[in-house]
Design a protein around this motif. Structure first.
Motif, PDB file in Angstrom:
ATOM      1  N   UNK A  86       0.842  -1.182   0.000  1.00 31.48           N
ATOM      2  CA  UNK A  86       0.000   0.000   0.000  1.00 31.48           C
ATOM      3  C   UNK A  86       0.885   1.242   0.000  1.00 31.48           C
ATOM      4  N   UNK A  87       0.545   2.269  -0.769  1.00 31.03           N
ATOM      5  CA  UNK A  87       1.334   3.492  -0.754  1.00 31.03           C
ATOM      6  C   UNK A  87       1.390   4.076   0.648  1.00 31.03           C
ATOM      7  N   UNK A  88       2.555   4.565   1.026  1.00 28.97           N
ATOM      8  CA  UNK A  88       2.734   5.093   2.368  1.00 28.97           C
ATOM      9  C   UNK A  88       1.826   6.272   2.635  1.00 28.97           C
ATOM     10  N   UNK A  89       1.458   7.015   1.600  1.00 28.93           N
ATOM     11  CA  UNK A  89       0.619   8.188   1.773  1.00 28.93           C
ATOM     12  C   UNK A  89      -0.765   7.834   2.287  1.00 28.93           C
ATOM     13  N   UNK A  90      -1.173   6.565   2.121  1.00 26.01           N
ATOM     14  CA  UNK A  90      -2.502   6.143   2.558  1.00 26.01           C
ATOM     15  C   UNK A  90      -2.527   5.786   4.030  1.00 26.01           C
ATOM     16  N   UNK A  91      -1.354   5.696   4.656  1.00 23.89           N
ATOM     17  CA  UNK A  91      -1.281   5.218   6.024  1.00 23.89           C
ATOM     18  C   UNK A  91      -1.239   6.374   7.001  1.00 23.89           C
ATOM     19  N   UNK A  92      -1.879   6.179   8.155  1.00 23.25           N
ATOM     20  CA  UNK A  92      -1.910   7.228   9.160  1.00 23.25           C
ATOM     21  C   UNK A  92      -0.538   7.481   9.720  1.00 23.25           C
ATOM     22  N   UNK A  93      -0.340   8.671  10.275  1.00 20.53           N
ATOM     23  CA  UNK A  93       0.975   9.029  10.797  1.00 20.53           C
ATOM     24  C   UNK A  93       1.000   9.028  12.321  1.00 20.53           C
ATOM     25  N   UNK A  94      -0.118   8.722  12.962  1.00 22.09           N
ATOM     26  CA  UNK A  94      -0.130   8.718  14.417  1.00 22.09           C
ATOM     27  C   UNK A  94       0.732   7.606  14.968  1.00 22.09           C
ATOM     28  N   UNK A  95       1.525   7.914  15.975  1.00 16.69           N
ATOM     29  CA  UNK A  95       2.414   6.912  16.568  1.00 16.69           C
ATOM     30  C   UNK A  95       1.761   6.378  17.833  1.00 16.69           C
ATOM     31  N   UNK A  96       1.280   5.128  17.778  1.00 15.61           N
ATOM     32  CA  UNK A  96       0.611   4.530  18.927  1.00 15.61           C
ATOM     33  C   UNK A  96       1.602   3.714  19.738  1.00 15.61           C
ATOM     34  N   UNK A  97       1.116   3.115  20.774  1.00 16.40           N
ATOM     35  CA  UNK A  97       1.981   2.319  21.642  1.00 16.40           C
ATOM     36  C   UNK A  97       2.683   1.238  20.848  1.00 16.40           C
ATOM     37  N   UNK A  98       3.976   1.056  21.107  1.00 14.13           N
ATOM     38  CA  UNK A  98       4.779   0.158  20.285  1.00 14.13           C
ATOM     39  C   UNK A  98       4.346  -1.292  20.414  1.00 14.13           C
ATOM     40  N   UNK A  99       3.673  -1.627  21.511  1.00 15.09           N
ATOM     41  CA  UNK A  99       3.306  -3.021  21.710  1.00 15.09           C
ATOM     42  C   UNK A  99       1.811  -3.249  21.514  1.00 15.09           C
ATOM     43  N   UNK A 100       1.145  -2.328  20.790  1.00 14.76           N
ATOM     44  CA  UNK A 100      -0.284  -2.471  20.577  1.00 14.76           C
ATOM     45  C   UNK A 100      -0.586  -3.815  19.936  1.00 14.76           C
ATOM     46  N   UNK A 101      -1.520  -4.490  20.535  1.00 13.81           N
ATOM     47  CA  UNK A 101      -2.046  -5.750  20.034  1.00 13.81           C
ATOM     48  C   UNK A 101      -1.012  -6.867  20.008  1.00 13.81           C
ATOM     49  N   UNK A 102       0.106  -6.703  20.667  1.00 13.92           N
ATOM     50  CA  UNK A 102       1.122  -7.756  20.686  1.00 13.92           C
ATOM     51  C   UNK A 102       0.865  -8.705  21.857  1.00 13.92           C
ATOM     52  N   UNK A 103       1.343  -9.928  21.704  1.00 14.70           N
ATOM     53  CA  UNK A 103       1.262 -10.928  22.762  1.00 14.70           C
ATOM     54  C   UNK A 103       2.601 -10.987  23.490  1.00 14.70           C
ATOM     55  N   UNK A 104       2.543 -11.192  24.801  1.00 14.75           N
ATOM     56  CA  UNK A 104       3.747 -11.534  25.552  1.00 14.75           C
ATOM     57  C   UNK A 104       3.933 -13.039  25.474  1.00 14.75           C
ATOM     58  N   UNK A 105       5.163 -13.487  25.649  1.00 14.51           N
ATOM     59  CA  UNK A 105       5.444 -14.898  25.443  1.00 14.51           C
ATOM     60  C   UNK A 105       6.541 -15.369  26.402  1.00 14.51           C
ATOM     61  N   UNK A 106       6.402 -16.609  26.858  1.00 15.59           N
ATOM     62  CA  UNK A 106       7.445 -17.250  27.651  1.00 15.59           C
ATOM     63  C   UNK A 106       7.607 -18.679  27.148  1.00 15.59           C
ATOM     64  N   UNK A 107       8.841 -19.149  27.128  1.00 14.47           N
ATOM     65  CA  UNK A 107       9.108 -20.496  26.629  1.00 14.47           C
ATOM     66  C   UNK A 107      10.084 -21.210  27.550  1.00 14.47           C
ATOM     67  N   UNK A 108      10.102 -22.524  27.416  1.00 14.37           N
ATOM     68  CA  UNK A 108      11.115 -23.342  28.077  1.00 14.37           C
ATOM     69  C   UNK A 108      11.681 -24.317  27.059  1.00 14.37           C
ATOM     70  N   UNK A 109      12.924 -24.701  27.252  1.00 10.00           N
ATOM     71  CA  UNK A 109      13.536 -25.718  26.422  1.00 10.00           C
ATOM     72  C   UNK A 109      13.316 -27.098  27.032  1.00 10.00           C
TER      73      UNK A 109
END
Length: 310
Positions: A86-109
């Motif tokens: 998508x052309x960049x001009x179509x995208x909003x310029x507002x800077x929201x929280x960097x972790x919006x909609x992200x999941x936290x994760x923990x793992x073990x080996x």
């Protein structure tokens, strides 16, 4: 050759950011990998924030408030369009929280365990070779067990939903053990009040000392557990593994979850024999010795572990 329509490579950057957004939304990408990509270049953080901002403007719903774990069809269509440039001009310029909609994760080996405190004060205990993700926000407490086994103590927390394999299982205050076995999901209520499971199967209620097992087709069934069976199920929390009249083949398979050097069974009759006992997870030699002495088996050392045979 320089692309005169996109001399700064913004289309490619937006496409990459949209793929990260889709992976985070679906929960298919570990948070640390996303954070490493985002921090490697300020342009990455800006591109990702623009993807999030544009989705808010398209959907009319703040990203942080969305509850569904799986992307809707409209979201997938939009992300697909963004991924091809998508052309960049179509995208909003507002800077929201960097972790919006992200999941936290923990793992073990393999052979590791881990204790994780969740945002609401609940505690997750990860067994060997386990991956657990969570996303807690306004009106949402979602957990996802991608592989392995976890004990969940949500006595101090509120209601939540556990996504495991193809199942979505409600959780309330109580102590649970959840495990993904192939395409099956198994949730055992160790302690707590009975929980209705209308989203799994009408009329189904999970009670203490019961397990609900949901297969890859979504079919569910309840299995009762004795107090002894529940205690053996949770023995790994104390660094032990307990077998109650278990076939040698099943016992070896269960022990192998914790071992980098695996145990194999080289004799069909021996594989069907029954074994019982309590063993330290860090001492597979105890199990091998018990099988050898009680079932007249030989222990062979192989290149990748041990073989029990006759």
């Amino acid at each position: 050759m320089t692309n005169t329509k996109d001399p700064l490579g913004q289309d490619a950057l937006i496409a990459e950011a949209s793929r990260w957004f889709a992976a985070l939304d679906a929960g298919s990408c570990p948070r640390d990998e996303f954070e490493a990509w985002r921090r490697s270049d300020p342009a990455h953080a800006v591109a990702y924030a623009r993807i999030v901002a544009n989705w808010e403007s398209v959907s009319g719903v703040p990203v942080a408030q969305e509850a569904p774990v799986r992307a809707s069809a409209s979201r997938r269509q939009w992300l697909k369009a963004a991924a091809v440039g998508l052309p960049a001009a179509m995208l909003g310029s507002g800077f929201l929280a960097q972790r919006a909609y992200a999941w936290d994760n923990a793992t073990t080996g393999v052979g590791q365990t881990r204790r994780v405190t969740l945002p609401d004060g609940s505690v997750a205990f990860l067994n060997t070779d386990t991956s657990l993700s969570w996303r807690f926000g306004d009106g949402e407490r979602a957990l996802r067990l991608d592989r392995g086994e976890v004990a969940l103590d949500i006595r101090r927390g509120g209601e939540a939903v556990l996504h495991a394999s193809e199942a979505s299982l409600p959780l309330a205050r109580g102590l649970f053990d959840a495990r993904v076995i192939g395409e099956r999901a198994q949730l055992t209520l160790v302690d707590g009040a009975a929980i209705r499971l209308p989203g799994v199967q009408a009329g189904l209620t999970l009670r203490p000392n019961q397990s609900v097992i949901v297969d890859g087709e979504g079919a569910a069934r309840l299995e009762p557990r004795s107090a002894e069976q529940v205690a053996s199920l949770m023995a790994w929390r104390a660094g032990e593994i307990v077998f109650l009249d278990t076939s040698v083949a099943e016992a070896a398979e269960d022990f192998n979850r914790h071992l980098t050097r695996k145990i194999s069974i080289g004799n069909a009759d021996l594989a069907r024999e029954k074994i019982g006992g309590r063993f330290e997870l860090a001492r597979p030699d105890q199990f091998l010795k018990a099988v050898s002495l009680s079932l007249d088996a030989r222990v062979l050392t192989t290149a990748d572990g041990f073989e029990l045979t006759r």
